[in-house]
Design a protein around this motif. Structure first.
Motif, PDB file in Angstrom:
ATOM      1  N   ARG A 152      33.091  39.108  28.385  1.00 41.38           N
ATOM      2  CA  ARG A 152      34.334  39.134  29.118  1.00 41.38           C
ATOM      3  C   ARG A 152      33.956  38.495  30.151  1.00 41.38           C
ATOM      4  O   ARG A 152      33.792  37.282  30.759  1.00 41.38           O
ATOM      5  CB  ARG A 152      33.524  40.090  30.069  1.00 41.38           C
ATOM      6  CG  ARG A 152      34.234  40.843  31.648  1.00 41.38           C
ATOM      7  CD  ARG A 152      33.379  41.762  32.417  1.00 41.38           C
ATOM      8  NE  ARG A 152      33.080  43.279  31.926  1.00 41.38           N
ATOM      9  CZ  ARG A 152      31.767  43.953  32.110  1.00 41.38           C
ATOM     10  NH1 ARG A 152      31.429  43.597  33.214  1.00 41.38           N
ATOM     11  NH2 ARG A 152      32.411  45.121  31.796  1.00 41.38           N
ATOM     12  N   ALA A 153      35.792  38.129  30.403  1.00 38.79           N
ATOM     13  CA  ALA A 153      36.217  37.030  30.788  1.00 38.79           C
ATOM     14  C   ALA A 153      35.938  36.440  33.138  1.00 38.79           C
ATOM     15  O   ALA A 153      35.421  37.551  33.501  1.00 38.79           O
ATOM     16  CB  ALA A 153      37.801  36.941  31.290  1.00 38.79           C
ATOM     17  N   ASN A 154      35.277  35.735  32.868  1.00 37.22           N
ATOM     18  CA  ASN A 154      34.958  35.197  34.579  1.00 37.22           C
ATOM     19  C   ASN A 154      35.556  35.206  35.518  1.00 37.22           C
ATOM     20  O   ASN A 154      36.035  33.862  35.519  1.00 37.22           O
ATOM     21  CB  ASN A 154      34.177  34.859  34.118  1.00 37.22           C
ATOM     22  CG  ASN A 154      33.187  35.397  35.824  1.00 37.22           C
ATOM     23  OD1 ASN A 154      33.401  34.948  37.288  1.00 37.22           O
ATOM     24  ND2 ASN A 154      31.726  34.996  35.870  1.00 37.22           N
ATOM     25  N   ILE A 155      36.722  35.510  36.237  1.00 34.73           N
ATOM     26  CA  ILE A 155      38.013  35.122  36.910  1.00 34.73           C
ATOM     27  C   ILE A 155      37.668  34.332  37.481  1.00 34.73           C
ATOM     28  O   ILE A 155      38.326  33.428  37.846  1.00 34.73           O
ATOM     29  CB  ILE A 155      38.430  37.166  37.630  1.00 34.73           C
ATOM     30  CG1 ILE A 155      38.674  37.885  36.445  1.00 34.73           C
ATOM     31  CG2 ILE A 155      40.017  36.447  38.607  1.00 34.73           C
ATOM     32  CD1 ILE A 155      40.194  37.112  35.475  1.00 34.73           C
ATOM     33  N   HIS A 156      36.501  34.043  38.397  1.00 30.65           N
ATOM     34  CA  HIS A 156      36.888  33.057  39.415  1.00 30.65           C
ATOM     35  C   HIS A 156      36.054  31.829  38.581  1.00 30.65           C
ATOM     36  O   HIS A 156      35.786  30.611  39.618  1.00 30.65           O
ATOM     37  CB  HIS A 156      35.612  34.239  40.571  1.00 30.65           C
ATOM     38  CG  HIS A 156      36.126  35.086  41.028  1.00 30.65           C
ATOM     39  ND1 HIS A 156      36.493  35.090  42.205  1.00 30.65           N
ATOM     40  CD2 HIS A 156      35.022  36.202  41.126  1.00 30.65           C
ATOM     41  CE1 HIS A 156      37.228  36.104  42.409  1.00 30.65           C
ATOM     42  NE2 HIS A 156      35.814  37.628  42.136  1.00 30.65           N
ATOM     43  N   LYS A 157      35.367  31.956  37.453  1.00 30.14           N
ATOM     44  CA  LYS A 157      35.364  30.513  37.328  1.00 30.14           C
ATOM     45  C   LYS A 157      35.880  30.049  35.612  1.00 30.14           C
ATOM     46  O   LYS A 157      36.108  29.160  35.099  1.00 30.14           O
ATOM     47  CB  LYS A 157      33.415  31.031  36.519  1.00 30.14           C
ATOM     48  CG  LYS A 157      32.405  30.870  37.015  1.00 30.14           C
ATOM     49  CD  LYS A 157      30.915  30.514  36.346  1.00 30.14           C
ATOM     50  CE  LYS A 157      30.284  30.930  37.822  1.00 30.14           C
ATOM     51  NZ  LYS A 157      28.854  31.437  36.620  1.00 30.14           N
ATOM     52  N   LEU A 158      37.237  30.669  35.854  1.00 29.21           N
ATOM     53  CA  LEU A 158      37.816  30.241  35.041  1.00 29.21           C
ATOM     54  C   LEU A 158      38.736  28.601  34.951  1.00 29.21           C
ATOM     55  O   LEU A 158      39.287  28.156  34.331  1.00 29.21           O
ATOM     56  CB  LEU A 158      39.653  31.419  35.203  1.00 29.21           C
ATOM     57  CG  LEU A 158      39.371  32.235  34.154  1.00 29.21           C
ATOM     58  CD1 LEU A 158      40.400  33.728  34.274  1.00 29.21           C
ATOM     59  CD2 LEU A 158      39.347  31.826  32.976  1.00 29.21           C
ATOM     60  N   VAL A 159      39.065  28.497  36.007  1.00 29.92           N
ATOM     61  CA  VAL A 159      39.139  27.232  36.383  1.00 29.92           C
ATOM     62  C   VAL A 159      37.711  25.657  36.899  1.00 29.92           C
ATOM     63  O   VAL A 159      36.225  26.509  37.716  1.00 29.92           O
ATOM     64  CB  VAL A 159      39.980  27.379  38.057  1.00 29.92           C
ATOM     65  CG1 VAL A 159      40.192  25.768  38.646  1.00 29.92           C
ATOM     66  CG2 VAL A 159      41.195  28.078  37.948  1.00 29.92           C
ATOM     67  N   GLY A 160      37.901  25.261  36.130  1.00 29.80           N
ATOM     68  CA  GLY A 160      36.624  24.500  35.741  1.00 29.80           C
ATOM     69  C   GLY A 160      36.208  24.875  34.975  1.00 29.80           C
ATOM     70  O   GLY A 160      34.404  24.274  34.198  1.00 29.80           O
TER      71      GLY A 160
END
Length: 321
Positions: A152-160
């Motif tokens: 599941r995508a972790n929205i808050h860790k997509l950057v970096g």
């Protein structure tokens, strides 16, 4: 003549006016409840920003209950972002009760990731099939496993955060470690869930843009007997080493034999040289009177008697003078 000229000029001015003053788009925005000034749309034209993309995105966001401004959307467009994708992602996140701000969405979009796809994966988990991973158990049997990773995508860790490649690499490493620590390949075949449990416990999603929900072993096959193959290779290597050492010893023995033969021939040569001196010594003794003629004949008789005794004892013919 002047009539055609003025008509042409009027048409040109009219289209320029329509181009720089998108009245139809302004009317649509007003009826949609979006506060956008006509001169604001003109300034967008001057800044080479397509007003339709900005206004349509603002209308969709406003209808979905999102509070955005033309400045925010225009800034993101000028930064090279994809406005429709960001708007759709914000609406999807809002409907799914996922915390996603406009700043976070634009940051994800400008980082090169598809923010709308990330929201979809966050709502509907994605299944990633790993390539075949080969590992060897402690008993030397190779096992080839394939896994299905649900993330599941972790929205808050997509950057970096790391992407799918890192997830696949870590899962492959975990499978190799799990199979390699098993005492027998039969244990793994009887309980393939042990691989999944061990891999999940390692926290492989740390520092990535995904959250691993489950790891399921889709297929596991028995490969080659690597242990037996290694033992055969080691035995062949030991055999070649032993053969090389035996050949070395044989060569040394042959060299020593040839050396002994040379020494024997050298000794015979010295004896022959010494025997050649005997007649010279006898002649010198006869000349000097140290040896008489009778003494010489007695010596010859003793020599002949010795030859006879030797021939009788060994059944060899008597030597001829």
């Amino acid at each position: 003549m002047y009539f055609y000229f003025y008509s042409f000029a009027f048409v040109v001015v009219f289209f320029l006016f329509i181009h720089f003053f998108p009245i139809g788009l302004w009317v649509t925005a007003r009826f949609s409840g979006v506060e956008v000034g006509l001169f604001e749309l003109v300034s967008m034209r001057i800044r080479k920003v397509p007003p339709r993309i900005i206004v349509e995105g603002l209308i969709i966001a406003t209808k979905a209950g999102l509070r955005l401004t033309t400045t925010e959307i225009e800034t993101h467009y000028l930064a090279g972002g994809h406005v429709p994708s960001v708007i759709k992602a914000l609406i999807s996140a809002d409907k799914a009760n996922i915390s996603l701000s406009f700043k976070e969405a634009t940051a994800i979009d400008l980082a090169g990731r598809d923010v709308f796809e990330a929201v979809q994966i966050s709502v509907n988990p994605k299944v990633i099939d790993t390539p075949s991973v080969a590992a060897v158990a402690m008993d030397g049997i190779e096992l080839i496993a394939k896994a299905r990773v649900t993330v599941r995508a972790n929205i808050h860790k997509l950057v970096g955060g790391a992407g799918e490649e890192t997830i696949l690499a870590r899962v492959g490493e975990g499978i190799v470690t799990s199979i390699g620590s098993a005492a027998s390949h039969k244990e793994v075949l009887a309980n393939p869930d042990s691989i999944s449990n061990l891999v999940v416990e390692r926290g492989l999603d740390e520092g990535t843009a995904f959250q691993i929900l489950s790891i399921d072993i889709a297929d596991i096959d028995v490969g080659e007997n690597i242990g037996a193959k290694l033992q055969i290779d080691q035995a062949n290597a030991d055999l070649r080493v032993a053969e090389a050492k035996a050949e070395e010893r044989r060569a040394m023995a042959v060299a020593l034999e040839q050396e002994m033969k040379a020494q024997s021939e050298q000794a015979r040569a010295k004896v022959t040289l010494a025997e050649a001196e005997v007649p010279k010594a006898l002649a010198a003794a006869l000349r000097n009177g140290n040896l008489g003629i009778m003494d010489y004949y007695r010596m010859q008789n003793i020599k002949a008697d010795t030859h006879m005794r030797t021939a009788v004892a060994t059944d060899k013919p008597l030597p001829t003078e």
